[in-house]
Design an enzyme around this catalytic site. Structure first.
Site, PDB file in Angstrom:
ATOM      1  N   HIS A 244     -12.190 -60.553  19.798  1.00  0.00           N
ATOM      2  CA  HIS A 244     -11.438 -61.837  20.648  1.00  0.00           C
ATOM      3  C   HIS A 244     -10.824 -61.755  21.749  1.00  0.00           C
ATOM      4  O   HIS A 244     -11.032 -61.089  22.301  1.00  0.00           O
ATOM      5  CB  HIS A 244     -10.446 -62.138  19.124  1.00  0.00           C
ATOM      6  CG  HIS A 244      -8.997 -60.784  19.088  1.00  0.00           C
ATOM      7  ND1 HIS A 244      -8.288 -60.951  18.378  1.00  0.00           N
ATOM      8  CD2 HIS A 244      -9.283 -59.606  19.938  1.00  0.00           C
ATOM      9  CE1 HIS A 244      -7.440 -59.890  18.429  1.00  0.00           C
ATOM     10  NE2 HIS A 244      -8.442 -59.114  19.608  1.00  0.00           N
ATOM     11  N   GLU A 245     -10.574 -63.302  22.254  1.00  0.00           N
ATOM     12  CA  GLU A 245      -9.627 -63.595  23.122  1.00  0.00           C
ATOM     13  C   GLU A 245     -11.581 -63.564  24.358  1.00  0.00           C
ATOM     14  O   GLU A 245     -10.450 -62.853  25.600  1.00  0.00           O
ATOM     15  CB  GLU A 245      -8.878 -62.564  23.846  1.00  0.00           C
ATOM     16  CG  GLU A 245      -7.432 -62.876  22.706  1.00  0.00           C
ATOM     17  CD  GLU A 245      -7.296 -64.926  22.916  1.00  0.00           C
ATOM     18  OE1 GLU A 245      -7.546 -65.540  23.121  1.00  0.00           O
ATOM     19  OE2 GLU A 245      -5.912 -64.364  21.616  1.00  0.00           O
ATOM     20  N   GLY A 246     -12.462 -63.172  24.281  1.00  0.00           N
ATOM     21  CA  GLY A 246     -13.185 -62.945  24.771  1.00  0.00           C
ATOM     22  C   GLY A 246     -13.755 -62.168  25.485  1.00  0.00           C
ATOM     23  O   GLY A 246     -13.651 -61.008  25.088  1.00  0.00           O
TER      24      GLY A 246
ATOM     25  N   ARG B 291      -5.363 -61.862  27.323  1.00  0.00           N
ATOM     26  CA  ARG B 291      -5.899 -60.502  27.178  1.00  0.00           C
ATOM     27  C   ARG B 291      -5.374 -59.346  27.857  1.00  0.00           C
ATOM     28  O   ARG B 291      -6.044 -58.329  27.287  1.00  0.00           O
ATOM     29  CB  ARG B 291      -6.430 -61.313  28.667  1.00  0.00           C
ATOM     30  CG  ARG B 291      -8.059 -62.197  28.157  1.00  0.00           C
ATOM     31  CD  ARG B 291      -8.696 -62.464  28.916  1.00  0.00           C
ATOM     32  NE  ARG B 291     -10.278 -63.574  27.812  1.00  0.00           N
ATOM     33  CZ  ARG B 291     -11.189 -64.580  29.248  1.00  0.00           C
ATOM     34  NH1 ARG B 291     -10.009 -64.244  30.206  1.00  0.00           N
ATOM     35  NH2 ARG B 291     -11.514 -65.025  28.410  1.00  0.00           N
TER      36      ARG B 291
END
Lengths: 598, 598
Positions: free
Chosen positions: B441-443, B298
């Site tokens: 992406h990545e949450g 993140r």
């Protein structure tokens, strides 16, 4: 195909319940029309959008126009769609019956175009650029030019362009350098280079008619020495046939991020042989003529932005209703089935943001179309003048707000789809790429800001500004008894805008550059205030309709309007406050920044 | 090539003047390092960025990876660049010397990656995904897994991926359905489908090592039944050689809007033959392991967003200084030459917005990297714990704020270039397309918002939140004597955040779903407060440096910092006010919206 273009119920609401399109039929110009003919036109537009435009909108992006052996190759679906638009009469839709038009109100014409834009803005552009070019010939061209060029343009046999921008001039039209030298026979030899010419070259039609700005040899410098010319790609004989090349050479096409289906060309005029231009109207009045068209073009930009964001909203709404993922907060049982994502609070927020944006934007651009009608056909001088003033104020807002808020809206559609929103296999990313252009072309946001604060607010001693304020206050008064929260908020917002405007107008007298420096923030505040006013009108109509006890489906529709209006006031209009503070302080941190500080 | 990547002076300012990178050399882990070794590493990174990464960044977008005869074809420059990164030691940059790493602080490692990301994020991804995958093996893998996989991964002979997402699960990892069945020999047979796997297939290397989440047969439902596996594309023999296929089949690659150079694959595991997985660590702890990596990932997302926006800023700055167009307000003489557009007030505003965004964002992501170092190597337990708490709070902010504000920043770069900004012949539009992925992406942003408000603020009875508030207040106190306007504003902003937080925490006890519904706005407010805090730190350092009487060029640099800090406070931080109001009211117009109202 899921039904993801404009919501027809919403369009009918705006046209007939909010903007009273039927009332226009009482005016002589529209006497042959009725709600039935309007609906027939709109149905035709929708049919073309769904059958001819939307099916190839992705293909015309992935398989974009390219140059082969000096010619622009475009997928064949484009030609068929442009022909369908022309054959149904839409290029001449709002024009007089005696030049072959349908004599439609701009309101209905604009709504029809919204259907096209929502389906495929790139293909639609070829037809609509032609309508804009023809408009200049209609309004300012000689009888000879009208007779020769209008019929094939309205029929879609010739397409048109606006050839304004030059590589070294960009937004600065006063620096146009393309030259026109009298040929001695009343025509002119044109030499120069134009860039970013949408629809500038292609083989869709036998001819392309460029409406071009150039400077006649010996003309004054600056904006007062620019003239407007018709410059055909191929010379047109007296029999109307397209003949020899007029030496408009394709220098290349520019590869855009989006809106790829519309070619954007670099054109060299008169480089390899004589290029003939035909003066439109009087010499040195070209910019004034062009600005006439530009106002329409600016509203068109807002409409296309609106339509794209509208489609993205409807697409993401469909997705949110069908995609199942995750569970609600508090649900700890992993064996429970996932919920449709519309159940998630943040998804609902993103949908409501979109709804408030796109339905507000559609009202805004249709309001402008209605004002064009009023400016031309309202019964009294006073009404026509007033409509013209309102239109002056609303045009820069209609051009920019849908392009900015619409991009935010499409971004939220993308976010709802997650990775799928980012994939070219789905529909949203193309809309995100395409709509971004709307903040740039036909005058950047910055240009529009200066237009609003520096020209429109000041024009006729503030008459346009006053007309807008009075109109908005009347709505607030109308809504006060039944929608007090929103009415009070609107009145407050108008008051805040007034205080800021007074401060800035005073400052402009003293130090114009500094006072105009934050024009961008002024445009923001004015736009949100205007859209709040429009939402209050929608809310009022919805509230009154609910009181009549409609069907459940209708009640739900109207409740949605009240919901979106409330959202706009509580979540969007409130963003004005910090900008008003900046504006009144004439905050100068950016203005005073030195080159070396970057 | 114009120098448009990260500004090295700014990077040095942040690393050495603000974040005191040299102090890290006093810790045992970094004892072999010095400013000289750090600078040598950064120079190497910059060299790779300029020589190996940037030259093909556009080609790897226009000539994106494609599938031919079942294999992914990628332009050859990518392999060379990934090798250069690996050979210079960057895949193992922060790893222990005894596993082949450079034992760099994360601060210096992160700064190096910022160089790569600013030059070519798509190519860099292959190397950095490998570093992330290797990290999981380092931290949780058995000695056997470490011995077999780490050396070839660090050397760039094998590349790695994170195989988490499934077509029907998306953000909802608890719904992972990929199955792992014990094979009887300690290994597992893997069957299932993963989607959006970045770097999921290619021929850049002899092997690809997937770090995959799956559910062991009979494991508990939900997040507590997920395990982590190493799944190589080809089985690796005891001699380290890659042998037979492990039946990881390419189902297709997804065509993204941007970031096109990194393949995004659909992968089918064990569909056409046995696919072996090797358990990493303990069964059913996969999600916890993955979340360890996810925090780094993140911060990496935030860094890549920062780097892209940084490059766009520098590109548009160069353009604004060299492009001449238009005249200043008040200049009526059309014969006067046009000015460089940086002279226009609205261009300066857009540049300053970008500067405040990208330099603030770079501080934010480097601050996080420094906290990772402190969490691991600060001298006392208390300091390490505190660093960990701050990191928990800052991670969702570092992931999202640069992706959102960065997109706005790049959009302003595009606007400065006008039509050129929208053309693929120029550099900005590609950054605009690429960075938009960082909000997904990545949450997604929505996930990060819930993480911040629902988990981080609440964790350890508010200890992380308190640590952040105390740290920010200390800066305000430090700045009070010499930068009173900004210090007062920051203290006020922290106070506002406190009031809002208290209100929301109370509301969460009563009705969590409603209290969390506006988490997105909370993330906004917290982010602006944090970035304001960071800008105050930069301003303080700059002010103190100016007091020492530096050279003119240095003074100009520091004055730019003061300018940008002031801009951030007066133009950006002020946007918190309406959001605090919404949050405290627990405004529920979107939350209460009914499905049928859309």
């Amino acid at each position: 195909m899921a039904d993801t273009l404009i919501n027809p119920r919403d369009l009918a609401f705006l046209l007939y319940e909010v903007l009273d399109a039927e009332a226009l039929c009482g005016r002589p110009r529209f006497a042959d029309h009725s709600r039935e003919t309007f609906d027939a036109v709109l149905d035709t537009a929708r049919g073309i959008a769904e059958e001819h435009l939307h099916p190839h909108w992705k293909k015309n992006d992935s398989d974009e126009p390219r140059v082969e052996h000096g010619k622009v190759v475009i997928i064949p679906e484009v030609k068929a769609a442009v022909q369908a638009i022309a054959e149904a009469g839409f290029i001449a839709g709002t024009k007089d019956a005696d030049v072959g038009g349908m004599q439609l109100p701009h309101l209905i014409g604009g709504a029809s175009l919204a259907w096209f834009d929502s389906a495929n803005v790139a293909t639609t552009s070829y037809a609509m650029l032609t309508a804009g070019a023809a408009d200049l010939i209609v309004k300012f061209g000689s009888d000879a030019l009208r007779a020769k060029y209008l019929p094939p343009m309205f029929e879609g046999r010739f397409l048109g362009t606006m050839a304004l921008t030059e590589p070294d001039a960009g937004s600065s039209l006063s620096d146009v350098r393309t030259k026109a030298v009298p040929a001695g026979d009343g025509t002119y030899h044109i030499t120069g280079t134009k860039i970013w010419i949408s629809g500038g070259d292609h083989e869709l039609t036998e001819n392309i008619i460029h409406l071009l700005l150039a400077r006649i040899e010996g003309a004054p410098q600056g904006v007062k020495g620019i003239s407007l010319f018709v410059v055909p790609k191929r010379l047109v004989g007296d029999d109307g046939a397209s003949g020899a090349s007029n030496h408009v050479a394709l220098g290349g096409i520019i590869h855009k991020m989006g809106w790829r289906g519309t070619t954007s060309a670099l054109l060299n005029f008169g480089e390899h042989g004589p290029c003939t231009g035909y003066l439109v109207g009087e010499a040195n009045k070209g910019l004034a003529y062009m600005f006439h068209m530009m106002n329409d073009a600016r509203i068109s930009v807002g409409r296309s932005a609106t339509a794209m964001a509208y489609t993205a909203y409807r697409y993401s709404l469909e997705y949110a209703r069908t995609r199942k993922q995750g569970r609600l907060p508090g649900e700890k049982d992993p064996l429970k089935p996932p919920v449709a994502i519309i159940e998630h609070a943040d998804i609902r927020r993103m949908l409501l943001l979109q709804k408030a944006t796109v339905e507000g934007a559609l009202h805004l651009v249709l309001e402008c179309a209605r004002l064009v009608d009023d400016q031309e056909t309202a019964p009294t001088d006073a009404e026509r003048t007033r409509a013209g003033l309102l239109l002056e104020m609303l045009t820069p807002i209609a051009k920019t707000w849908p392009s900015i808020a619409g991009q935010e809206s499409i971004s939220n559609a993308m976010q709802i789809l997650g990775g799928y929103g980012y994939a070219r296999e789905y529909d949203v990313e193309q809309l995100y790429r395409a709509n971004r252009l709307n903040q740039i072309h036909e005058g950047t946001n910055g240009i529009q800001s200066l237009d609003l604060l520096g020209r429109k607010v000041m024009m006729e001693k503030g008459a346009a500004y006053q007309a807008l304020v009075e109109t908005m206050l009347a709505t607030a008064a109308d809504a006060e008894p039944t929608l007090p929260e929103l009415a009070t908020s609107l009145r407050a917002a108008i008051g805040e805008l007034g205080t800021t405007t007074t401060t800035l107008v005073r400052a402009m007298m003293a130090e114009p550059a500094r006072a105009l420096a934050n024009a961008n923030a002024y445009l923001d505040c004015a736009s949100r205030t205007v859209v709040a006013w429009l939402w209050l009108r929608q809310a009022l109509v919805a509230q009154r309709a609910i009181a009549t006890g409609p069907s459940e489906a209708e009640r739900h529709f109207y409740e949605g309007k009240l919901r979106a209006a409330q959202y706009f006031y509580r979540w969007e209009l409130v963003k004005n406050a910090p900008e008003h503070t900046l504006l009144r302080a004439i905050e100068d941190t950016p203005f005073s920044a030195k080159d070396w500080e970057f």
